[in-house]
Enzyme design. Structure first.
Site, PDB file in Angstrom:
ATOM      1  N   GLY A 141      -1.695   2.963  13.816  1.00  0.00           N
ATOM      2  CA  GLY A 141      -1.083   2.308  12.659  1.00  0.00           C
ATOM      3  C   GLY A 141      -1.614   2.889  11.357  1.00  0.00           C
ATOM      4  O   GLY A 141      -2.162   4.000  11.332  1.00  0.00           O
ATOM      5  N   LYS A 186       0.805  -1.242   0.000  1.00  0.00           N
ATOM      6  CA  LYS A 186       0.000   0.000   0.000  1.00  0.00           C
ATOM      7  C   LYS A 186       0.834   1.286   0.000  1.00  0.00           C
ATOM      8  O   LYS A 186       0.399   2.301  -0.529  1.00  0.00           O
ATOM      9  CB  LYS A 186      -0.943   0.033   1.209  1.00  0.00           C
ATOM     10  CG  LYS A 186      -2.103  -0.934   1.106  1.00  0.00           C
ATOM     11  CD  LYS A 186      -3.073  -0.749   2.264  1.00  0.00           C
ATOM     12  CE  LYS A 186      -4.177  -1.767   2.192  1.00  0.00           C
ATOM     13  NZ  LYS A 186      -5.269  -1.512   3.144  1.00  0.00           N
ATOM     14  N   ASP A 229     -10.052   2.854   1.607  1.00  0.00           N
ATOM     15  CA  ASP A 229     -10.147   2.465   3.024  1.00  0.00           C
ATOM     16  C   ASP A 229     -10.651   3.676   3.805  1.00  0.00           C
ATOM     17  O   ASP A 229     -11.519   3.564   4.672  1.00  0.00           O
ATOM     18  CB  ASP A 229      -8.787   2.053   3.593  1.00  0.00           C
ATOM     19  CG  ASP A 229      -8.283   0.735   3.033  1.00  0.00           C
ATOM     20  OD1 ASP A 229      -9.114  -0.141   2.731  1.00  0.00           O
ATOM     21  OD2 ASP A 229      -7.052   0.586   2.890  1.00  0.00           O
TER      22      ASP A 229
HETATM   23  P1  ATR Z   1      -3.183  -1.352  10.468  1.00  0.00           P
HETATM   24  O1  ATR Z   1      -2.621  -1.171   9.093  1.00  0.00           O
HETATM   25  O2  ATR Z   1      -4.364  -2.278  10.500  1.00  0.00           O
HETATM   26  O3  ATR Z   1      -3.458  -0.067  11.150  1.00  0.00           O
HETATM   27  P2  ATR Z   1      -0.790  -1.589  12.065  1.00  0.00           P
HETATM   28  O4  ATR Z   1      -0.174  -0.498  11.282  1.00  0.00           O
HETATM   29  O5  ATR Z   1       0.005  -2.789  12.436  1.00  0.00           O
HETATM   30  O6  ATR Z   1      -2.076  -2.159  11.295  1.00  0.00           O
HETATM   31  O7  ATR Z   1      -1.428  -0.924  13.387  1.00  0.00           O
HETATM   32  C1  ATR Z   1      -2.081  -1.632  14.377  1.00  0.00           C
HETATM   33  C2  ATR Z   1      -2.390  -0.738  15.575  1.00  0.00           C
HETATM   34  O8  ATR Z   1      -2.941  -1.582  16.582  1.00  0.00           O
HETATM   35  C3  ATR Z   1      -1.162  -0.074  16.192  1.00  0.00           C
HETATM   36  O9  ATR Z   1      -1.530   1.180  16.712  1.00  0.00           O
HETATM   37  C4  ATR Z   1      -0.804  -1.043  17.325  1.00  0.00           C
HETATM   38  O10 ATR Z   1      -0.122  -0.433  18.409  1.00  0.00           O
HETATM   39  P3  ATR Z   1       1.488  -0.262  18.395  1.00  0.00           P
HETATM   40  O11 ATR Z   1       1.738   0.978  17.582  1.00  0.00           O
HETATM   41  O12 ATR Z   1       1.816  -0.121  19.813  1.00  0.00           O
HETATM   42  O13 ATR Z   1       2.034  -1.513  17.783  1.00  0.00           O
HETATM   43  C5  ATR Z   1      -2.183  -1.444  17.773  1.00  0.00           C
HETATM   44  N1  ATR Z   1      -2.180  -2.700  18.530  1.00  0.00           N
HETATM   45  C6  ATR Z   1      -1.949  -3.946  18.055  1.00  0.00           C
HETATM   46  N2  ATR Z   1      -2.061  -4.851  19.059  1.00  0.00           N
HETATM   47  C7  ATR Z   1      -2.380  -4.156  20.194  1.00  0.00           C
HETATM   48  C8  ATR Z   1      -2.633  -4.495  21.561  1.00  0.00           C
HETATM   49  N3  ATR Z   1      -2.594  -5.770  21.977  1.00  0.00           N
HETATM   50  N4  ATR Z   1      -2.940  -3.496  22.417  1.00  0.00           N
HETATM   51  C9  ATR Z   1      -3.008  -2.219  22.005  1.00  0.00           C
HETATM   52  N5  ATR Z   1      -2.768  -1.834  20.740  1.00  0.00           N
HETATM   53  C10 ATR Z   1      -2.462  -2.769  19.833  1.00  0.00           C
END
Ligand code: ATR
Length: 290
Positions: free
Chosen positions: A136, A74, A110
């Site tokens: 993210g 992406k 999206d």
């Molecule tokens: P996407 O493209 O779906 O946004 P990503 O870029 O991997 O995927 O982002 C996922 C988000 O979910 C991030 O903000 C991540 O937090 P971190 O920046 O700390 O990694 C958050 N996330 C994933 N698992 C989590 C958890 N168990 N508790 C809180 N936040 C979580």
């Protein structure tokens, strides 16, 4: 014209990503083409990261009408395109390409699909206090489009050393002169942020199958005045959404965002209104729902 048979005139669409086996887009789009009697076909293509540039040349060489773009391409695909929709450019991610005679333009449905799902679910963002969990790629797209619509945002994220939430906040401040509140994801901050909130959005992966017993928000912080939107679509109704419903809140399911991002891409390729209800039904079925 018999729409289920491929001919020399059939227009080709598809999705590129790696892995691609689990994509639900082909069932949504092929059903929609068939329903409208359009001579189009939608095909999944597994494209390795190191072969992305060849694949993009292939879109032009093979005269493919349009593609969806998914993980991990992406962001990397952006410099390979001929033009970008301004929102896709700001968000720094493309999930849809339209090919007009070799000119490839990138969009981010999206973001627009999220907004459409929220609006259809009764969550008008303008002037509202919106709490977004996660920082993210999905959060960046959602936050940007909500700020553009005049919402007041609070982003809660767990990762404070490498602060992506601050990066999003700076972008929004620059473009819309709007302050975004950034807080660490924890009980106290959640309670404070939700006290004055109209809309809550989970843009983390918390609660996604197989961890469907988890929720990013304790149930007793949810209240009837909230609209709660979970972008997680597997399971269709996450624990967060079940808790929100039990608290009397209005909910928006992630499948609506998934379907709208597909429907809006479909409309760009075919220049016809997408059969949203059919596409949603196909997505729900593919997810093992009713
Ligand atoms: P996407 O493209 O779906 O946004 P990503 O870029 O991997 O995927 O982002 C996922 C988000 O979910 C991030 O903000 C991540 O937090 P971190 O920046 O700390 O990694 C958050 N996330 C994933 N698992 C989590 C958890 N168990 N508790 C809180 N936040 C979580």
């Amino acid at each position: 014209m018999e729409s289920s048979i491929v001919s020399g005139k059939t227009k080709i669409c598809g999705v590129i990503g790696d892995p691609i086996e689990h994509t639900m887009s082909p069932v949504m789009h092929n059903a929609a083409f068939k329903k409208l009697g359009l001579d189009y076909i939608y095909i999944p293509f597994r494209v390795r990261a190191e072969e992305l540039a060849q694949a993009v040349d292939g879109i032009r060489a093979l005269n493919i009408r349009g593609l969806n773009v998914t993980i991990p391409h992406k962001v990397a695909i952006i410099p390979m395109l001929d033009g970008l929709d301004p929102v896709a450019e700001k968000i720094g991610a493309v999930n849809t390409i339209v090919n007009n005679d070799g000119n490839l333009r990138g969009y981010n449905t999206d973001a627009s699909g999220f907004l459409r799902a929220l609006l259809e679910g009764g969550g008008e963002p303008e002037g509202k206090n919106i709490v977004i969990l996660g920082a993210g790629g999905a959060s960046r797209a959602i936050s940007y489009i909500l700020a553009e619509k005049g919402a007041h945002l609070t982003i809660l994220n767990r990762q404070l050393e490498l602060d992506w939430a601050e990066v999003i906040a700076e972008l929004i401040l620059e473009d819309f002169e709007m302050e975004v509140r950034v807080l660490e994801l924890g009980f106290e901050n959640l309670a404070a942020a939700l006290a004055g909130a109209d809309i809550l959005i989970n843009a983390t992966s918390v609660g996604m199958s197989p961890n469907s017993e988890e929720s990013p928000v304790p149930a007793d912080l949810l209240k009837p005045e909230l609209v709660v939107f979970d972008i997680v679509y597997n399971p269709i109704k996450t624990k967060l959404l079940k808790d929100a419903e039990a608290a009397g809140a209005r909910i928006v399911v992630g499948v609506d965002m998934l379907t709208w991002q597909g429907a809006l891409a479909f409309e760009k390729w075919t220049e016809q209104p997408a059969p949203f209800d059919l596409m949603r039904k196909k997505a729900v079925k593919a997810l093992g729902g009713a």
